[in-house]
Design a protein around this motif. Structure first.
Motif, PDB file in Angstrom:
ATOM      1  N   THR A  23      -6.724   9.301   7.830  1.00  0.00           N
ATOM      2  CA  THR A  23      -6.007  10.499   7.375  1.00  0.00           C
ATOM      3  C   THR A  23      -5.228  11.165   8.497  1.00  0.00           C
ATOM      4  OG1 THR A  23      -7.980  11.867   7.600  1.00  0.00           O
ATOM      5  CG2 THR A  23      -7.509  10.956   5.423  1.00  0.00           C
ATOM      6  N   SER A  24      -5.338  10.660   9.705  1.00  0.00           N
ATOM      7  CA  SER A  24      -4.516  11.134  10.810  1.00  0.00           C
ATOM      8  C   SER A  24      -3.278  10.252  10.967  1.00  0.00           C
ATOM      9  CB  SER A  24      -5.315  11.134  12.112  1.00  0.00           C
ATOM     10  OG  SER A  24      -6.384  12.025  12.033  1.00  0.00           O
ATOM     11  N   GLY A  25      -3.054   9.345  10.027  1.00  0.00           N
ATOM     12  CA  GLY A  25      -1.866   8.506  10.042  1.00  0.00           C
ATOM     13  C   GLY A  25      -2.017   7.216  10.808  1.00  0.00           C
ATOM     14  N   ASN A  26      -3.220   6.851  11.173  1.00  0.00           N
ATOM     15  CA  ASN A  26      -3.443   5.649  11.962  1.00  0.00           C
ATOM     16  C   ASN A  26      -3.083   4.366  11.219  1.00  0.00           C
ATOM     17  OD1 ASN A  26      -4.336   4.468  14.413  1.00  0.00           O
ATOM     18  ND2 ASN A  26      -6.225   3.860  13.409  1.00  0.00           N
ATOM     19  N   ASN A  27      -3.014   4.425   9.908  1.00  0.00           N
ATOM     20  CA  ASN A  27      -2.754   3.191   9.155  1.00  0.00           C
ATOM     21  C   ASN A  27      -1.320   3.061   8.669  1.00  0.00           C
ATOM     22  OD1 ASN A  27      -2.896   5.192   7.221  1.00  0.00           O
ATOM     23  ND2 ASN A  27      -3.730   3.827   5.673  1.00  0.00           N
ATOM     24  N   LEU A  28      -0.446   4.005   9.022  1.00  0.00           N
ATOM     25  CA  LEU A  28       0.945   3.907   8.566  1.00  0.00           C
ATOM     26  C   LEU A  28       1.695   2.869   9.352  1.00  0.00           C
ATOM     27  CD1 LEU A  28       1.907   7.636   8.070  1.00  0.00           C
ATOM     28  CD2 LEU A  28       1.358   5.967   6.323  1.00  0.00           C
ATOM     29  N   SER A  46       0.804  -1.218   0.000  1.00  0.00           N
ATOM     30  CA  SER A  46       0.000   0.000   0.000  1.00  0.00           C
ATOM     31  C   SER A  46       0.841   1.273   0.000  1.00  0.00           C
ATOM     32  CB  SER A  46      -0.917   0.008   1.221  1.00  0.00           C
ATOM     33  OG  SER A  46      -0.130   0.036   2.405  1.00  0.00           O
ATOM     34  N   ILE A  47       2.067   1.214  -0.493  1.00  0.00           N
ATOM     35  CA  ILE A  47       2.959   2.377  -0.420  1.00  0.00           C
ATOM     36  C   ILE A  47       2.368   3.584  -1.153  1.00  0.00           C
ATOM     37  CG2 ILE A  47       4.383   1.736  -2.399  1.00  0.00           C
ATOM     38  CD1 ILE A  47       5.575   3.366   0.892  1.00  0.00           C
ATOM     39  N   LYS A  48       1.652   3.373  -2.223  1.00  0.00           N
ATOM     40  CA  LYS A  48       1.038   4.496  -2.952  1.00  0.00           C
ATOM     41  C   LYS A  48       0.017   5.212  -2.081  1.00  0.00           C
ATOM     42  CE  LYS A  48       3.227   4.209  -6.817  1.00  0.00           C
ATOM     43  NZ  LYS A  48       4.331   5.130  -7.043  1.00  0.00           N
ATOM     44  N   SER A  49      -0.773   4.466  -1.317  1.00  0.00           N
ATOM     45  CA  SER A  49      -1.742   5.121  -0.441  1.00  0.00           C
ATOM     46  C   SER A  49      -1.027   5.830   0.714  1.00  0.00           C
ATOM     47  CB  SER A  49      -2.799   4.145   0.071  1.00  0.00           C
ATOM     48  OG  SER A  49      -2.218   3.140   0.843  1.00  0.00           O
TER      49      SER A  49
END
Length: 94
Positions: free
Chosen positions: A89-94, A40-43
């Motif tokens: 969008t707060s970075g929770n999935n990085l 998922s690097i593009k996302s």
């Protein structure tokens, strides 16, 4: 200095990471590492470019607080984003 005493460099060299700017960390460390294993690097790149870097890019990592993240999340909710979208969008999935 005694032989069993760590040097100042040994004690604090790991702290330099925390003083790095968020945008430098993303460019120099996170993206090169994540691109080797994440499908998922593009996302991730999109999330960083559109939401995280504009808000935190120039800040040192150690200056980004929990409150900053909460405020970003709340701002996204106030813009009409669904709770799950605001978390993402707060970075929770990085």
């Amino acid at each position: 200095m005694r032989p069993d005493e760590p040097s100042v460099d040994d004690d604090f060299s790991h702290l330099a990471f925390y003083e790095s700017r968020f945008d430098a960390f993303v460019e120099e460390s996170y993206l090169p590492y994540a691109s080797t294993y994440k499908a998922s690097i593009k996302s991730d790149e999109s999330l960083l470019r559109l939401h995280l870097l504009p808000r935190f890019g120039r800040k040192p990592i150690n200056a980004i607080t929990r409150n900053d993240i909460v405020m970003m999340h709340q701002a996204r909710r106030n813009e009409g984003a669904a709770p799950a979208t605001a978390r993402t969008t707060s970075g929770n999935n990085l």
